[in-house]
Design an enzyme around this catalytic site. Structure first.
Site, PDB file in Angstrom:
ATOM      1  N   HIS A 270       0.733  -1.148  -0.044  1.00 18.98           N
ATOM      2  CA  HIS A 270      -0.144   0.009  -0.090  1.00 18.98           C
ATOM      3  C   HIS A 270       0.960   1.070  -0.092  1.00 18.98           C
ATOM      4  O   HIS A 270       1.633   1.346  -0.870  1.00 18.98           O
ATOM      5  CB  HIS A 270      -0.913   0.046   1.425  1.00 18.98           C
ATOM      6  CG  HIS A 270      -1.985   0.788   1.226  1.00 18.98           C
ATOM      7  ND1 HIS A 270      -2.494   1.655   0.307  1.00 18.98           N
ATOM      8  CD2 HIS A 270      -3.006   1.076   2.173  1.00 18.98           C
ATOM      9  CE1 HIS A 270      -3.454   2.251   0.480  1.00 18.98           C
ATOM     10  NE2 HIS A 270      -3.841   2.097   1.915  1.00 18.98           N
ATOM     11  N   HIS A 311      -1.434  -2.509 -10.132  1.00 16.23           N
ATOM     12  CA  HIS A 311      -2.259  -1.674  -9.148  1.00 16.23           C
ATOM     13  C   HIS A 311      -3.629  -2.958  -8.829  1.00 16.23           C
ATOM     14  O   HIS A 311      -4.108  -3.209  -9.979  1.00 16.23           O
ATOM     15  CB  HIS A 311      -2.765  -0.514  -9.381  1.00 16.23           C
ATOM     16  CG  HIS A 311      -3.383   0.449  -8.492  1.00 16.23           C
ATOM     17  ND1 HIS A 311      -4.770   0.354  -8.162  1.00 16.23           N
ATOM     18  CD2 HIS A 311      -3.009   1.351  -7.363  1.00 16.23           C
ATOM     19  CE1 HIS A 311      -5.137   1.139  -6.976  1.00 16.23           C
ATOM     20  NE2 HIS A 311      -4.001   1.750  -6.883  1.00 16.23           N
ATOM     21  N   ASP A 368       2.941   5.645  -6.970  1.00 16.45           N
ATOM     22  CA  ASP A 368       4.207   5.532  -6.203  1.00 16.45           C
ATOM     23  C   ASP A 368       5.555   5.239  -6.820  1.00 16.45           C
ATOM     24  O   ASP A 368       6.536   5.443  -5.919  1.00 16.45           O
ATOM     25  CB  ASP A 368       3.717   4.304  -5.151  1.00 16.45           C
ATOM     26  CG  ASP A 368       2.906   5.103  -4.063  1.00 16.45           C
ATOM     27  OD1 ASP A 368       2.799   6.133  -3.766  1.00 16.45           O
ATOM     28  OD2 ASP A 368       2.074   4.304  -3.549  1.00 16.45           O
TER      29      ASP A 368
HETATM   30  N1  ACO Z   1       5.878  -7.161 -10.398  1.00 22.38           N
HETATM   31  C1  ACO Z   1       5.828  -8.300 -10.996  1.00 22.38           C
HETATM   32  N2  ACO Z   1       4.542  -9.134 -11.159  1.00 22.38           N
HETATM   33  C2  ACO Z   1       3.287  -8.591 -10.724  1.00 22.38           C
HETATM   34  C3  ACO Z   1       3.678  -7.245 -10.064  1.00 22.38           C
HETATM   35  C4  ACO Z   1       4.715  -6.383  -9.871  1.00 22.38           C
HETATM   36  N3  ACO Z   1       4.678  -5.571  -9.237  1.00 22.38           N
HETATM   37  N4  ACO Z   1       2.254  -6.868  -9.967  1.00 22.38           N
HETATM   38  C5  ACO Z   1       1.563  -8.047 -10.003  1.00 22.38           C
HETATM   39  N5  ACO Z   1       2.327  -8.995 -10.981  1.00 22.38           N
HETATM   40  C6  ACO Z   1       1.722 -10.071 -11.318  1.00 22.38           C
HETATM   41  C7  ACO Z   1       1.316 -11.288 -10.107  1.00 22.38           C
HETATM   42  O1  ACO Z   1       2.300 -11.948  -9.912  1.00 22.38           O
HETATM   43  C8  ACO Z   1       0.161 -11.878 -10.921  1.00 22.38           C
HETATM   44  O2  ACO Z   1       0.619 -12.794 -11.944  1.00 22.38           O
HETATM   45  P1  ACO Z   1      -0.013 -14.072 -12.153  1.00 22.38           P
HETATM   46  O3  ACO Z   1      -1.402 -13.840 -13.026  1.00 22.38           O
HETATM   47  O4  ACO Z   1       0.679 -15.085 -13.255  1.00 22.38           O
HETATM   48  O5  ACO Z   1      -0.250 -14.915 -10.846  1.00 22.38           O
HETATM   49  C9  ACO Z   1      -0.476 -10.593 -11.861  1.00 22.38           C
HETATM   50  O6  ACO Z   1       0.650  -9.939 -11.890  1.00 22.38           O
HETATM   51  C10 ACO Z   1      -1.557  -9.983 -11.089  1.00 22.38           C
HETATM   52  O7  ACO Z   1      -1.244  -9.592  -9.698  1.00 22.38           O
HETATM   53  P2  ACO Z   1      -2.200  -9.696  -8.682  1.00 22.38           P
HETATM   54  O8  ACO Z   1      -1.054  -9.938  -7.358  1.00 22.38           O
HETATM   55  O9  ACO Z   1      -3.169 -10.713  -8.810  1.00 22.38           O
HETATM   56  O10 ACO Z   1      -2.645  -8.267  -8.302  1.00 22.38           O
HETATM   57  P3  ACO Z   1      -3.277  -7.749  -7.255  1.00 22.38           P
HETATM   58  O11 ACO Z   1      -4.289  -6.650  -7.709  1.00 22.38           O
HETATM   59  O12 ACO Z   1      -3.526  -8.673  -6.027  1.00 22.38           O
HETATM   60  O13 ACO Z   1      -2.031  -6.813  -6.556  1.00 22.38           O
HETATM   61  C11 ACO Z   1      -0.494  -5.010  -5.986  1.00 22.38           C
HETATM   62  C12 ACO Z   1      -1.762  -5.285  -6.620  1.00 22.38           C
HETATM   63  C13 ACO Z   1      -0.554  -5.526  -4.732  1.00 22.38           C
HETATM   64  C14 ACO Z   1      -0.429  -3.389  -6.006  1.00 22.38           C
HETATM   65  C15 ACO Z   1       0.718  -5.458  -6.864  1.00 22.38           C
HETATM   66  O14 ACO Z   1       0.496  -5.281  -8.329  1.00 22.38           O
HETATM   67  C16 ACO Z   1       1.966  -5.268  -6.284  1.00 22.38           C
HETATM   68  O15 ACO Z   1       2.501  -5.948  -5.268  1.00 22.38           O
HETATM   69  N6  ACO Z   1       2.664  -4.192  -6.869  1.00 22.38           N
HETATM   70  C17 ACO Z   1       4.000  -3.674  -6.364  1.00 22.38           C
HETATM   71  C18 ACO Z   1       3.588  -2.909  -4.925  1.00 22.38           C
HETATM   72  C19 ACO Z   1       3.074  -1.728  -5.273  1.00 22.38           C
HETATM   73  O16 ACO Z   1       3.725  -0.913  -5.912  1.00 22.38           O
HETATM   74  N7  ACO Z   1       2.230  -1.153  -4.437  1.00 22.38           N
HETATM   75  C20 ACO Z   1       1.489   0.022  -4.484  1.00 22.38           C
HETATM   76  C21 ACO Z   1       0.255   0.230  -5.001  1.00 22.38           C
HETATM   77  S1  ACO Z   1      -0.299   1.597  -5.167  1.00 22.38           S
HETATM   78  C22 ACO Z   1      -0.882   2.325  -3.797  1.00 22.38           C
HETATM   79  O17 ACO Z   1      -1.031   1.772  -2.664  1.00 22.38           O
HETATM   80  C23 ACO Z   1      -0.958   3.739  -3.595  1.00 22.38           C
END
Ligand code: ACO
Length: 433
Positions: A270, A311, A368
Site C-alpha cells: 500500500h 495496482h 508511487d
Molecule cells: N511485479 C511483478 N509481477 C507482478 C507485479 C509486480 N509489481 N504486480 C502484479 N504482478 C503479477 C502477479 O504475480 C500476478 O501474476 P499471475 O497472474 O501470473 O499470478 C499478476 O501480475 C496479477 O497480480 P495480483 O497480485 O493478482 O494483483 P493484485 O491486484 O492482487 O495486486 C498490487 C496489486 C498489490 C499493487 C501488486 O501489483 C503489487 O504488489 N505491486 C507492487 C507494490 C506496489 O507498487 N504497491 C503500490 C500500490 S499503489 C498504492 O497503494 C497507492
C-alpha cells in the site's frame, strides 16, 4: 431490478436487489442470501464486495478514471490546491473564496500541537521508523481530545477532522526532526500549508528558512510535492481507508481510528510502496542489472516484485501516475546527473513498459513509482516517504470518517469467515499428547 440465486441442491431461491449507483457498476445486495439460503459469501481481499455507500470518490480502474466529488483528478491537479481539495472531500463542494480563506485560516490555527505531545515524540529512540512514531503519536492525540468530544455532534466531528488535517504535518515534521537530532520547529501562521511543512522539516536554528531563497530544493520538485498531496488525498475504499472505517464503526475515538489507518498505510503493498521503490532501486544498483531484476520479477518462485508497478484497481493505467510522470521527468531531467538512481529509475520505467510480461499483465507504473523518486529529489529521507503519503491521505480518511459517522444505516463492521480449522475435539492432558 433484482437477480435470483437458486440453490440447486434443494431449489431454494433468494431474490437479490440490484442497487443503482450514480456511476459505475450496479451492486447486488447480498444480505438476504444468509437468511434465505443459509450461506455466507466468500470474497477474500474484498475484490467484488462493496462495504458501504459513499459519495466521496469514484474510480473506474479499467478506464483510468478518478473523480473527487465528481471532479476529474486531472482538473483538480492542474487548477486546485491540496487544501481546496481537502475542503471538497470533506464538505462535498468546492469552497467559495470566503469559505476557502476561512478553511485555510482554521487549518493554520489548528497546526500547533500540545507541548506535552512533543514528549511522546521525544520518547522514541532516535532510529525509530517515522511511521512507527506516527502511529504512536497520532494515536496518542486521542488522550488529548477525548472527554470533551461528543461524536453525535457534527460540529465536534468537523473540528476533530480539521485538527487531524492540521496537526499531522506538524507531527510528521517533528518525527523527522527527532530522527535527525534537530530541534522541533513550531508551525508558522504566515506560510501556506506546504511551505509551512517544508519550513518545519528543513529550517535550521541558525537560519531563517525562506522558500524563495532556499537553494537545496529544486522549485520543480517543490511543485511536484504540492501536486502529490492532491493526488494522494483520497482513493475510495483502499486498505487504509477501509481500516479507518472499520475501526470507526465501533464508535472508537477518531484519532485512534486514524492511527489504525496509518498502520495499514505503512505496508509495502500500500503506502509503503514508495519507500519500497527506492529500496528496490538501490538493490538493482546499476542500469546493467535491470534485465536480471526484470527476470526475477517474472519468476513465480522468486518473491521479488517490481515495486511501484501494478495496482489492484487500475488495470490499464493509474491516472495519477500519468499526471505526475511529466512532473517527475521535469525533476529528473534536471537532477539525473546528480544521482545515478534517477537515471536508473528512468531506464527501469522504459524497459518494463516495453517488456511483454508487464504489458500483457497490464502492470504499469503506479503513482508511487514516481512519488518515491520525487521525494528523493526533495531530499526527503526514504523512511519519511510513507509519512508524506499519510499527510495527504488524512484528508480522505477524515472525510470517510465524517461520512460514516453521519450515516444512519451504518453498523459495526463484522465480516464472516469460512472456517477450515479442526472440527470439535476433546482436550488431552499433557501425558496423553
Ligand atoms: N511485479 C511483478 N509481477 C507482478 C507485479 C509486480 N509489481 N504486480 C502484479 N504482478 C503479477 C502477479 O504475480 C500476478 O501474476 P499471475 O497472474 O501470473 O499470478 C499478476 O501480475 C496479477 O497480480 P495480483 O497480485 O493478482 O494483483 P493484485 O491486484 O492482487 O495486486 C498490487 C496489486 C498489490 C499493487 C501488486 O501489483 C503489487 O504488489 N505491486 C507492487 C507494490 C506496489 O507498487 N504497491 C503500490 C500500490 S499503489 C498504492 O497503494 C497507492
Amino acid at each position: 431490478m433484482s437477480i435470483k440465486v437458486v440453490d440447486e441442491s434443494n431449489g431454494n431461491v433468494s431474490e437479490l436487489q440490484l442497487l443503482e449507483s450514480t456511476l459505475g457498476r450496479p451492486t447486488v445486495d447480498i444480505k438476504p442470501i444468509s437468511s434465505d439460503l443459509g450461506y455466507f459469501t466468500f470474497d477474500p481481499g474484498f475484490v467484488s464486495t462493496a462495504s458501504c455507500r459513499s459519495e466521496i470518490t469514484y474510480i473506474d480502474g479499467n478506464e483510468g478514471v478518478l473523480l473527487y466529488r465528481g471532479y476529474p483528478i486531472e482538473q483538480l491537479a492542474k487548477q486546485s490546491s491540496f487544501l481546496e481539495v481537502s475542503y471538497l472531500l470533506m464538505n462535498g463542494d468546492l469552497p467559495n473564496s470566503e469559505q476557502k480563506s476561512k478553511f485555510e485560516g482554521e487549518i493554520n490555527r489548528h497546526a500547533r500541537i500540545h507541548e506535552k505531545l512533543r514528549a511522546f515524540v521525544d520518547g522514541f529512540h532516535y532510529d525509530a521508523h517515522p511511521m512507527s512514531m506516527m502511529v504512536g503519536v497520532v494515536g496518542s492525540l486521542s488522550a488529548f481530545y477525548h472527554s470533551e468530544l461528543d461524536m453525535e455532534d457534527p460540529e465536534h466531528r468537523r473540528i476533530s477532522a480539521m485538527r487531524m488535517l492540521a496537526k499531522i504535518p506538524t507531527i510528521a515534521a517533528a518525527c523527522y526532526r527527532h530522527s535527525v537530532g534537530m530541534p522541533f520547529v513550531y508551525p508558522r501562521a504566515d506560510l501556506s500549508f506546504s511551505e509551512n511543512f517544508l519550513n518545519m522539516m528543513f529550517s535550521l536554528p541558525s537560519h531563517q528558512f525562506y522558500i524563495e531563497d532556499q537553494h537545496f530544493l529544486d522549485p520543480s520538485a517543490i511543485r511536484a510535492l504540492y501536486l502529490l498531496f492532491s493526488l494522494h488525498a483520497d482513493h475510495e475504499q483502499n486498505a487504509s481507508t477501509s481500516t479507518v472505517r472499520l475501526a470507526s464503526s465501533t464508535g472508537a475515538n477518531p484519532y485512534a481510528c486514524i492511527a489504525a489507518g496509518i498502520s495499514a498505510l505503512w505496508g509495502p503493498s500500500h503506502g509503503g510502496a514508495n519507500e519500497a521503490v527506492l529500496t528496490m532501486l538501490k538493490e538493482i544498483g546499476d542500469v546493467k542489472n535491470i534485465p536480471e531484476f526484470l527476470e526475477r520479477a517474472k519468476d513465480k518462485d522468486d518473491p521479488f516484485r517490481l515495486m511501484g508497478f501494478g495496482h489492484r484497481v487500475y488495470k490499464n493505467y493509474d491516472p495519477r501516475a500519468t499526471i505526475v510522470r511529466e512532473t517527475c521527468h521535469d525533476v529528473l531531467d534536471k537532477l539525473a546527473d546528480s544521482d545515478p538512481l534517477f537515471e536508473l529509475a528512468l531506464e527501469l520505467e522504459q524497459r518494463a513498459l516495453s517488456d511483454d510480461y508487464f504489458v500483457e499483465k497490464k502492470l504499469y507504473p503506479n503513482v508511487d513509482f514516481y512519488s518515491g523518486v520525487i521525494y528523493k529529489a526533495l531530499n526527503i529521507p526514504v523512511d519519511m516517504f510513507t509519512v508524506m503519503f499519510t499527510i495527504a491521505r488524512t484528508a480522505g480518511w477524515v472525510s470517510h470518517w465524517m461520512e460514516l459517522m453521519s450515516d444512519p444505516s451504518q453498523r459495526i463492521g463484522r465480516p464472516r469467515q469460512l472456517y477450515v480449522g479442526k472440527t470439535k475435539r476433546d482436550y488431552l492432558s499433557l501425558d496423553e499428547r
